[in-house]
Design an enzyme around this catalytic site. Structure first.
Site, short mmCIF file in Angstrom:
data_model
loop_
_atom_site.label_atom_id
_atom_site.label_comp_id
_atom_site.label_asym_id
_atom_site.label_seq_id
_atom_site.Cartn_x
_atom_site.Cartn_y
_atom_site.Cartn_z
N TYR A 121 139.51 -49.80 70.09
CA TYR A 121 140.02 -51.14 69.77
C TYR A 121 138.92 -52.16 69.99
O TYR A 121 138.25 -52.15 71.03
CB TYR A 121 141.25 -51.50 70.62
N ASP A 145 136.58 -59.91 41.85
CA ASP A 145 137.09 -58.67 42.44
C ASP A 145 136.39 -57.51 41.73
O ASP A 145 136.71 -57.20 40.58
CB ASP A 145 138.61 -58.61 42.25
#
Ligand code: PLP
Length: 439
Positions: free
Chosen positions: A80, A226
């Site tokens: 994490y 994109d």
């Protein structure tokens, strides 16, 4: 791609009766799956066998390197590290800071971008974060219509992009099936978007980024490109880059770019803070460090001269396939291709794109059906089938083999309901598949 599996550094690591591990979870190369879960192992290996025996023409899929896969199965899965390199909410991040910084630096170098965010989990969240960063909910966005080749996230009625923003669309010219910049500008002037999205999922031609920039400037809009589909071609210089023209560029990393499942956002320095905040903490939580390491490897591989050779071959294979299909009497949207994909149109046939894609699957040619510009059929069946060459080219396919595939597709198109004929064609497909590298 196939390679001998390396042995585990620490051997097999079975779960003990009390649920703890005997060793180091996720040691590179450890492979306890077959003993832990033979059912899942068998399904995965069955699917791998399917890939090896068939030809994958799904335009959005690709076979990544063993080095990329090794990152994905590494112990980095454990970590994490909310935040960004040098500013984390967790300890124990020295190495992963370096990994993420390496991925960022390489992405910037590869695409010549001022800023890169390598954390997006996939293409759709990358687009969502980019819109959140640049505009406000309720603002107008202008993207290519889904039925013409755009993506769901470019304002489709079923996507967040039309629920949170006012979505407007431009189309291709109905005659040429090419982007018509005059029409894009006319729509932009009418709807006054805050953001224009250039880029597509099923458009086979070079996109003129400067033309989109000029239109955006004339209506006072921001421009997002994109390049999820064409990122590999762009990185290799085989398709022009939007980076100099767009405020932000989004891409997946797993299509023609040949990296792990995931995405990347590039932007001008002025948008860097907004983009980073929109990815984390606005939209995502902890970054997937194993995927980020794999992206770093993918970007390194994409800087190799051999990557350009690969991308040129992707494009020449797509061209050979399109030409072979047209010679075989099959219509191709816009009459050809300049990138890695093409869409055939079945308006002159009594069967749909979906029916033909199913028939092709029976021959071992794996594709996806789609709509075509002006499609009279419903999106659930469509009148098109999309073919892409990145995956078969990664297995070493060449133009001669594309010509043979085109002949098989044309033969299947004569009567897609003739199962005996399809089964005979399957033998020919398997011969080609066996000539290629295994998966
Ligand atoms: N943008 C384009 C142009 C795409 O083609 C895709 C996927 O096909 C995406 C975005 C979304 O990517 P993902 O499926 O990883 O969410």
């Amino acid at each position: 791609m196939t390679s001998a599996r390396s042995g585990s550094m620490l051997g097999e690591l079975p779960l003990q009766a009390n649920g703890t591990r005997q060793g180091f979870a996720g040691s590179v190369g450890s492979d306890p799956l077959q003993s832990v879960d033979p059912a899942v192992w068998a399904l995965i290996h069955g699917d791998r066998e399917r890939h090896t025996r068939t030809l994958n023409f799904i335009a959005s899929e690709n076979y990544t390197s063993q080095a990329v896969l090794e990152c994905l199965s590494s112990h980095l899965n454990v970590k994490y590290a909310e935040g960004y390199p040098g500013a984390r909410y967790y300890q124990g991040v020295g190495q992963v800071d370096d990994i993420e910084q390496l991925a960022i630096d390489r992405a910037r170098e590869l695409f010549g971008a001022e800023h890169a965010n390598v954390q997006p989990y996939s293409g759709s969240p990358a687009n969502m974060a980019t819109y959140f960063a640049l505009i406000q909910p309720g603002d107008t966005i202008l993207g290519m219509d889904l039925s013409q080749g755009g993506h769901l996230t470019h304002g489709s009625p079923v996507s967040f992009s039309s629920k949170l923003f006012k979505a407007e669309h431009y189309s291709v010219d109905p005659g040429t099936e090419l982007l018509d910049h005059d029409q894009v500008e006319a729509v932009a002037k009418r709807v006054q978007p805050r953001l224009i999205i250039a880029g597509a999922s099923a458009y086979s031609r070079i996109i003129d980024w400067k033309a989109f920039r000029d239109i955006a400037d004339r209506v006072g809009a921001l421009l997002v490109a994109d390049i999820a589909h064409i990122a590999g071609l762009v990185a290799a210089g085989v398709h022009p880059s939007p980076v100099p023209f767009a405020d932000a560029v989004t891409t997946t990393t797993h299509k023609s770019l040949r990296g792990p499942r995931g995405a990347l956002i590039l932007c001008k320095a002025e948008h860097a803070k907004a983009i980073d905040r929109a990815v984390f903490p606005m939209l995502q939580g902890g970054p997937h460090l194993s995927a980020i390491a794999a992206k770093a490897v993918c970007f390194k591989e994409a800087m190799e001269p051999s990557f350009r050779v690969y991308q040129e071959r992707v494009a020449s294979n797509a061209r050979a396939l399109a030409e072979g299909l047209m010679r075989g009497g099959i219509q191709v949207v816009s009459g050809g291709t300049e990138n890695h994909l093409l869409v055939i149109k079945l308006l002159d046939r009594e069967y749909s794109g979906k029916a033909f894609a199913r028939a092709l699957e029976r021959t071992g040619i794996i594709t996806s059906f789609s709509t075509i510009p002006g499609d009279p059929r419903k999106p659930g069946v469509g009148s098109g089938v999309r073919f892409g060459t990145p995956a078969v080219t990664s297995r070493g396919a060449d133009e001669r083999q594309m010509q043979r595939v085109a002949e098989i597709i044309a033969a299947a198109a004569e009567d897609p309901t003739d199962e005996a004929a399809l089964d005979r064609l399957r033998i020919e497909v398997e011969v080609i598949a066996r000539e290629l590298q295994s998966v």
